[in-house]
Design a protein around this motif. Structure first.
Motif, PDB file in Angstrom:
ATOM      1  N   VAL A 110       0.874  -1.175   0.000  1.00  0.00           N
ATOM      2  CA  VAL A 110       0.000   0.000   0.000  1.00  0.00           C
ATOM      3  C   VAL A 110       0.906   1.218   0.000  1.00  0.00           C
ATOM      4  O   VAL A 110       1.756   1.379   0.880  1.00  0.00           O
ATOM      5  CB  VAL A 110      -0.934   0.037   1.229  1.00  0.00           C
ATOM      6  CG1 VAL A 110      -1.804   1.290   1.187  1.00  0.00           C
ATOM      7  CG2 VAL A 110      -1.799  -1.211   1.286  1.00  0.00           C
ATOM      8  N   ASP A 111       0.726   2.071  -1.004  1.00  0.00           N
ATOM      9  CA  ASP A 111       1.635   3.205  -1.155  1.00  0.00           C
ATOM     10  C   ASP A 111       0.861   4.464  -1.519  1.00  0.00           C
ATOM     11  O   ASP A 111       0.173   4.507  -2.548  1.00  0.00           O
ATOM     12  CB  ASP A 111       2.669   2.906  -2.250  1.00  0.00           C
ATOM     13  CG  ASP A 111       3.651   4.037  -2.448  1.00  0.00           C
ATOM     14  OD1 ASP A 111       4.455   4.277  -1.526  1.00  0.00           O
ATOM     15  OD2 ASP A 111       3.614   4.683  -3.512  1.00  0.00           O
ATOM     16  N   ARG A 112       0.969   5.491  -0.669  1.00  0.00           N
ATOM     17  CA  ARG A 112       0.399   6.794  -1.007  1.00  0.00           C
ATOM     18  C   ARG A 112       1.492   7.641  -1.620  1.00  0.00           C
ATOM     19  O   ARG A 112       2.565   7.825  -1.039  1.00  0.00           O
ATOM     20  CB  ARG A 112      -0.154   7.511   0.229  1.00  0.00           C
ATOM     21  CG  ARG A 112      -0.790   8.865  -0.105  1.00  0.00           C
ATOM     22  CD  ARG A 112      -0.938   9.772   1.104  1.00  0.00           C
ATOM     23  NE  ARG A 112      -1.478  11.058   0.723  1.00  0.00           N
ATOM     24  CZ  ARG A 112      -0.758  12.068   0.197  1.00  0.00           C
ATOM     25  NH1 ARG A 112       0.559  11.906  -0.005  1.00  0.00           N
ATOM     26  NH2 ARG A 112      -1.324  13.217  -0.139  1.00  0.00           N
ATOM     27  N   HIS A 113       1.237   8.187  -2.812  1.00  0.00           N
ATOM     28  CA  HIS A 113       2.244   9.029  -3.458  1.00  0.00           C
ATOM     29  C   HIS A 113       1.583  10.248  -4.090  1.00  0.00           C
ATOM     30  O   HIS A 113       0.494  10.169  -4.653  1.00  0.00           O
ATOM     31  CB  HIS A 113       3.032   8.246  -4.512  1.00  0.00           C
ATOM     32  CG  HIS A 113       2.174   7.409  -5.425  1.00  0.00           C
ATOM     33  ND1 HIS A 113       1.818   6.104  -5.145  1.00  0.00           N
ATOM     34  CD2 HIS A 113       1.594   7.710  -6.616  1.00  0.00           C
ATOM     35  CE1 HIS A 113       1.064   5.631  -6.123  1.00  0.00           C
ATOM     36  NE2 HIS A 113       0.907   6.591  -7.024  1.00  0.00           N
ATOM     37  N   ASP A 114       2.251  11.384  -3.936  1.00  0.00           N
ATOM     38  CA  ASP A 114       1.783  12.623  -4.540  1.00  0.00           C
ATOM     39  C   ASP A 114       2.024  12.588  -6.044  1.00  0.00           C
ATOM     40  O   ASP A 114       2.942  11.925  -6.547  1.00  0.00           O
ATOM     41  CB  ASP A 114       2.517  13.823  -3.929  1.00  0.00           C
ATOM     42  CG  ASP A 114       2.172  14.030  -2.467  1.00  0.00           C
ATOM     43  OD1 ASP A 114       1.000  13.815  -2.106  1.00  0.00           O
ATOM     44  OD2 ASP A 114       3.084  14.389  -1.690  1.00  0.00           O
ATOM     45  N   LEU A 115       1.186  13.328  -6.777  1.00  0.00           N
ATOM     46  CA  LEU A 115       1.250  13.363  -8.234  1.00  0.00           C
ATOM     47  C   LEU A 115       1.488  14.790  -8.712  1.00  0.00           C
ATOM     48  O   LEU A 115       1.006  15.744  -8.116  1.00  0.00           O
ATOM     49  CB  LEU A 115      -0.053  12.833  -8.833  1.00  0.00           C
ATOM     50  CG  LEU A 115      -0.479  11.434  -8.376  1.00  0.00           C
ATOM     51  CD1 LEU A 115      -1.893  11.140  -8.861  1.00  0.00           C
ATOM     52  CD2 LEU A 115       0.495  10.386  -8.897  1.00  0.00           C
ATOM     53  N   HIS A 116       2.210  14.913  -9.823  1.00  0.00           N
ATOM     54  CA  HIS A 116       2.447  16.252 -10.371  1.00  0.00           C
ATOM     55  C   HIS A 116       1.264  16.703 -11.233  1.00  0.00           C
ATOM     56  O   HIS A 116       0.312  15.945 -11.465  1.00  0.00           O
ATOM     57  CB  HIS A 116       3.771  16.300 -11.138  1.00  0.00           C
ATOM     58  CG  HIS A 116       3.857  15.366 -12.315  1.00  0.00           C
ATOM     59  ND1 HIS A 116       3.032  15.452 -13.407  1.00  0.00           N
ATOM     60  CD2 HIS A 116       4.705  14.324 -12.564  1.00  0.00           C
ATOM     61  CE1 HIS A 116       3.343  14.537 -14.289  1.00  0.00           C
ATOM     62  NE2 HIS A 116       4.349  13.821 -13.805  1.00  0.00           N
ATOM     63  N   SER A 117       1.312  17.925 -11.727  1.00  0.00           N
ATOM     64  CA  SER A 117       0.175  18.519 -12.428  1.00  0.00           C
ATOM     65  C   SER A 117      -0.191  17.784 -13.711  1.00  0.00           C
ATOM     66  O   SER A 117      -1.314  17.928 -14.212  1.00  0.00           O
ATOM     67  CB  SER A 117       0.484  19.984 -12.756  1.00  0.00           C
ATOM     68  OG  SER A 117       1.646  20.088 -13.577  1.00  0.00           O
ATOM     69  N   GLY A 118       0.727  16.980 -14.237  1.00  0.00           N
ATOM     70  CA  GLY A 118       0.433  16.236 -15.452  1.00  0.00           C
ATOM     71  C   GLY A 118      -0.646  15.188 -15.267  1.00  0.00           C
ATOM     72  O   GLY A 118      -1.184  14.652 -16.242  1.00  0.00           O
ATOM     73  N   PHE A 119      -0.979  14.886 -14.007  1.00  0.00           N
ATOM     74  CA  PHE A 119      -2.019  13.903 -13.726  1.00  0.00           C
ATOM     75  C   PHE A 119      -3.403  14.553 -13.604  1.00  0.00           C
ATOM     76  O   PHE A 119      -4.350  13.894 -13.182  1.00  0.00           O
ATOM     77  CB  PHE A 119      -1.685  13.142 -12.450  1.00  0.00           C
ATOM     78  CG  PHE A 119      -0.581  12.133 -12.619  1.00  0.00           C
ATOM     79  CD1 PHE A 119      -0.875  10.794 -12.817  1.00  0.00           C
ATOM     80  CD2 PHE A 119       0.743  12.528 -12.591  1.00  0.00           C
ATOM     81  CE1 PHE A 119       0.134   9.865 -12.973  1.00  0.00           C
ATOM     82  CE2 PHE A 119       1.765  11.603 -12.744  1.00  0.00           C
ATOM     83  CZ  PHE A 119       1.465  10.269 -12.947  1.00  0.00           C
ATOM     84  N   GLY A 120      -3.515  15.817 -13.936  1.00  0.00           N
ATOM     85  CA  GLY A 120      -4.810  16.479 -13.934  1.00  0.00           C
ATOM     86  C   GLY A 120      -5.345  16.721 -12.548  1.00  0.00           C
ATOM     87  O   GLY A 120      -4.642  17.210 -11.662  1.00  0.00           O
ATOM     88  N   ALA A 121      -6.611  16.348 -12.328  1.00  0.00           N
ATOM     89  CA  ALA A 121      -7.269  16.607 -11.047  1.00  0.00           C
ATOM     90  C   ALA A 121      -6.749  15.719  -9.922  1.00  0.00           C
ATOM     91  O   ALA A 121      -6.969  16.012  -8.755  1.00  0.00           O
ATOM     92  CB  ALA A 121      -8.775  16.426 -11.190  1.00  0.00           C
ATOM     93  N   CYS A 122      -6.091  14.624 -10.263  1.00  0.00           N
ATOM     94  CA  CYS A 122      -5.555  13.718  -9.236  1.00  0.00           C
ATOM     95  C   CYS A 122      -4.313  14.336  -8.592  1.00  0.00           C
ATOM     96  O   CYS A 122      -3.368  14.705  -9.291  1.00  0.00           O
ATOM     97  CB  CYS A 122      -5.179  12.371  -9.842  1.00  0.00           C
ATOM     98  SG  CYS A 122      -6.534  11.489 -10.637  1.00  0.00           S
ATOM     99  N   THR A 123      -4.318  14.459  -7.280  1.00  0.00           N
ATOM    100  CA  THR A 123      -3.148  14.995  -6.575  1.00  0.00           C
ATOM    101  C   THR A 123      -2.387  13.933  -5.802  1.00  0.00           C
ATOM    102  O   THR A 123      -1.222  14.126  -5.459  1.00  0.00           O
ATOM    103  CB  THR A 123      -3.570  16.111  -5.601  1.00  0.00           C
ATOM    104  OG1 THR A 123      -4.470  15.555  -4.613  1.00  0.00           O
ATOM    105  CG2 THR A 123      -4.249  17.253  -6.346  1.00  0.00           C
ATOM    106  N   ALA A 124      -3.057  12.814  -5.504  1.00  0.00           N
ATOM    107  CA  ALA A 124      -2.383  11.721  -4.797  1.00  0.00           C
ATOM    108  C   ALA A 124      -3.161  10.429  -5.010  1.00  0.00           C
ATOM    109  O   ALA A 124      -4.393  10.434  -5.111  1.00  0.00           O
ATOM    110  CB  ALA A 124      -2.268  12.010  -3.299  1.00  0.00           C
ATOM    111  N   HIS A 125      -2.431   9.335  -5.102  1.00  0.00           N
ATOM    112  CA  HIS A 125      -3.036   8.003  -5.191  1.00  0.00           C
ATOM    113  C   HIS A 125      -2.659   7.174  -3.961  1.00  0.00           C
ATOM    114  O   HIS A 125      -1.523   7.216  -3.498  1.00  0.00           O
ATOM    115  CB  HIS A 125      -2.532   7.270  -6.444  1.00  0.00           C
ATOM    116  CG  HIS A 125      -3.148   7.742  -7.708  1.00  0.00           C
ATOM    117  ND1 HIS A 125      -2.600   7.503  -8.950  1.00  0.00           N
ATOM    118  CD2 HIS A 125      -4.288   8.456  -7.936  1.00  0.00           C
ATOM    119  CE1 HIS A 125      -3.369   8.036  -9.877  1.00  0.00           C
ATOM    120  NE2 HIS A 125      -4.400   8.620  -9.294  1.00  0.00           N
TER     121      HIS A 125
END
Length: 203
Positions: A110-125
């Protein structure tokens, strides 16, 4: 996908799997919204660590948005029965291996990771990982979400990957090794029981 099934899967996951305790809290706080990409900027995804049967190789995809090599996986879809179904479907779609099956339904990462702006509305998975064993001779195909898909030796991974990924991959491999040993023990026990039943019937 039902919230209860996700909650149960996380509850059954060993507490020593990094991130699972925090993921339980996240799901408890956000309920169904945690399962859908439309539910908010942070949500669950599911992935699959694909290894060769000898656990010496792993299949990775070069993520188009991220620009790095990772395991195959992605967002849940309405028809997915649970997170394991999501991981299986995404693994098949992103690898081109249409008959890929999970080793078992156990959560290994299980891994929570932040996302950059290239992923659109998603900021973290909050990514929930499973394991599959596949023959490297199986034909692969690159999906629309990747630039490449390729087998690598586990001890000779590419440079372009998230910093925490090698450690997570090794932990997933160890979980796969233990699951394979458990399956072998179960098969041996079943064979012993079958032999005993046959002997009793013959007598």
């Amino acid at each position: 996908m039902r919230l209860a099934d996700v909650t149960t899967a996380l509850a059954r996951t060993d507490d020593d799997v990094p991130g699972v305790v925090a993921a339980r809290r996240f799901v408890a706080e956000h309920a169904d919204a945690a399962l859908r990409r439309e539910g908010g900027p942070e949500h669950l995804t599911a992935s699959c660590f694909v290894f060769s049967p000898d656990l010496g190789q792993t299949l990775l995809c070069l993520h188009r948005k991220g620009g790095f090599w990772v395991q195959v996986g992605g967002h849940a879809e309405p028809d997915d029965g649970d997170l394991a179904d999501t991981a299986r479907r995404e693994a098949r779609e992103e690898s081109g291996i249409i008959d890929l099956e999970l080793l078992d339904g156990r959560v290994v990462d299980v891994d929570r990771h932040d996302l950059h702006s290239g992923f659109g509305a998603c900021t973290a998975h909050w990514d929930v990982g499973f394991v599959a064993l596949v023959d490297p001779s199986s034909g692969t195909a690159v999906s629309d979400e990747s630039d490449d898909v390729r087998w690598f030796p586990v001890d000779d991974l590419p440079d372009a990957m998230p910093s925490t990924f090698p450690h997570r991959l090794l932990a997933a491999r160890e979980a796969a090794r233990e699951a394979a040993r458990h399956a072998a023990r179960n098969a041996a026990s079943e064979a012993t029981r079958d032999a005993a039943r046959n002997a009793a019937s013959a007598g």
